[in-house]
Design a protein around this motif. Sequence first.
Motif, PDB file in Angstrom:
ATOM      1  N   ILE A 178      11.160 -22.170  97.907  1.00 22.67           N
ATOM      2  CA  ILE A 178      11.214 -23.422  96.056  1.00 22.67           C
ATOM      3  C   ILE A 178       9.771 -23.106  96.523  1.00 22.67           C
ATOM      4  CG2 ILE A 178       9.969 -25.984  95.925  1.00 22.67           C
ATOM      5  CD1 ILE A 178      12.451 -27.265  98.239  1.00 22.67           C
ATOM      6  N   SER A 179       8.871 -22.324  97.171  1.00 20.18           N
ATOM      7  CA  SER A 179       7.534 -22.033  96.724  1.00 20.18           C
ATOM      8  C   SER A 179       7.355 -20.875  95.579  1.00 20.18           C
ATOM      9  CB  SER A 179       6.316 -21.795  97.769  1.00 20.18           C
ATOM     10  OG  SER A 179       5.207 -21.168  97.991  1.00 20.18           O
TER      11      SER A 179
ATOM     12  N   GLN B 202       6.673 -20.615  87.619  1.00 23.09           N
ATOM     13  CA  GLN B 202       6.554 -21.362  86.410  1.00 23.09           C
ATOM     14  C   GLN B 202       4.545 -21.374  85.936  1.00 23.09           C
ATOM     15  OE1 GLN B 202       7.157 -25.918  87.193  1.00 23.09           O
ATOM     16  NE2 GLN B 202       5.776 -26.045  85.199  1.00 23.09           N
ATOM     17  N   TYR B 203       4.076 -20.199  86.607  1.00 24.73           N
ATOM     18  CA  TYR B 203       3.110 -20.104  86.623  1.00 24.73           C
ATOM     19  C   TYR B 203       2.761 -18.967  85.893  1.00 24.73           C
ATOM     20  CZ  TYR B 203       1.832 -25.053  88.187  1.00 24.73           C
ATOM     21  OH  TYR B 203       2.107 -25.948  88.137  1.00 24.73           O
ATOM     22  N   SER B 204       3.519 -17.891  87.170  1.00 26.87           N
ATOM     23  CA  SER B 204       3.133 -15.622  86.708  1.00 26.87           C
ATOM     24  C   SER B 204       4.529 -15.941  85.432  1.00 26.87           C
ATOM     25  CB  SER B 204       4.170 -15.718  87.993  1.00 26.87           C
ATOM     26  OG  SER B 204       5.316 -15.889  87.973  1.00 26.87           O
TER      27      SER B 204
ATOM     28  N   PRO C 256      12.781 -23.472  87.324  1.00 27.94           N
ATOM     29  CA  PRO C 256      12.510 -23.455  88.346  1.00 27.94           C
ATOM     30  C   PRO C 256      13.478 -24.862  88.997  1.00 27.94           C
ATOM     31  CG  PRO C 256      10.170 -23.139  87.145  1.00 27.94           C
ATOM     32  CD  PRO C 256      11.355 -23.988  86.284  1.00 27.94           C
ATOM     33  N   TYR C 257      13.474 -25.947  88.374  1.00 32.85           N
ATOM     34  CA  TYR C 257      14.017 -27.197  88.322  1.00 32.85           C
ATOM     35  C   TYR C 257      15.597 -26.164  88.474  1.00 32.85           C
ATOM     36  CZ  TYR C 257      16.168 -31.962  89.470  1.00 32.85           C
ATOM     37  OH  TYR C 257      16.391 -32.692  89.703  1.00 32.85           O
TER      38      TYR C 257
ATOM     39  N   ILE D 176      12.357 -10.401  84.761  1.00 33.34           N
ATOM     40  CA  ILE D 176      11.782  -9.950  86.807  1.00 33.34           C
ATOM     41  C   ILE D 176      10.455  -9.123  86.966  1.00 33.34           C
ATOM     42  CG2 ILE D 176      13.301  -9.439  88.654  1.00 33.34           C
ATOM     43  CD1 ILE D 176      14.405 -11.631  87.346  1.00 33.34           C
ATOM     44  N   SER D 177      10.758  -7.686  85.655  1.00 37.50           N
ATOM     45  CA  SER D 177       9.146  -7.421  86.810  1.00 37.50           C
ATOM     46  C   SER D 177       8.445  -8.154  86.372  1.00 37.50           C
ATOM     47  CB  SER D 177       9.083  -6.205  85.336  1.00 37.50           C
ATOM     48  OG  SER D 177       9.193  -6.930  84.280  1.00 37.50           O
ATOM     49  N   ASN D 178       7.677  -9.963  84.873  1.00 35.14           N
ATOM     50  CA  ASN D 178       6.660 -10.038  85.463  1.00 35.14           C
ATOM     51  C   ASN D 178       6.268 -10.678  86.801  1.00 35.14           C
ATOM     52  OD1 ASN D 178       5.636  -9.535  83.008  1.00 35.14           O
ATOM     53  ND2 ASN D 178       6.231 -11.051  82.136  1.00 35.14           N
TER      54      ASN D 178
END
Length: 256
Positions: free
Chosen positions: A55-56, A62-64, A72-73, A117-119
């Motif tokens: 979860i972390s 959400q930020y990266s 994310p939910y 995905i790379s981000n």
Amino acid sequence: MKLDLENPLTSSEEHQSDTITYLFASEFDHMPSRNLLNFLETCDHFYVSFRHEAISLILQAQYSCNCGPFIPYLAVNFMDRFISRMEIPQGKPWILRLVVVSCLSLAAKMENTDFSISNFQGDEAGFIFDNKTINRMELLILDTLDWRMRSITPFSFVHFFISLSQLKDPALTQTLKDRATEIIFKAQNEIKLLKFKPSIIAASALLVASKELLPLQFPSFKFSISAFECVKEENLLNCFDTLQEMVENENGTRQC
């Protein structure tokens, strides 16, 4: 077709005469199995640690990756359902990151959102997966969840339960919805809530929001929800107490 968490039905299902009845009848299919709750309630170290770290990592996306909160939910929903039905081998830390990346990728696809995905994949843990590996894990998740990816979540029931409040002011209605939505997002981490149906979580979040924002309307709103035939009052009250405690603890932390 982009998934709308408030209305997860596909166009082929929308012809049904009673959509809300269908949602109530189908929500069990979109919950984690009891196995996961048993592992977490008995403090199984591996599953507690796995879920907490997963979860972390998902919330970091959400930020990266600059994506909204719904991806994310949805990814956590997929992850919980997957690990509750599939035995996760221990001693292979790369599996956790692969599951997380794959759940995020699937959630982004369901939301019809560009997701790089790379981000998200960093080299700090030493695990970088190619598209072929991620696609194989996505297929495993899809098969494990019987391809039920248009998840029925608490958001699917918010509009229905708000209608029971009989609020006439659109601004108050939106305020109540916004606060309940905020509570639902924050509650996804809470292990105790895994045993409650999405509809019960939605109703309880609205009651907590109502008690906080519209205390005069709270008793009648609570009565209307409790009287609804698909709501088991004992579960509603237990879930309400859990969410109320979560909100109070959060407020106490802020004050400190």
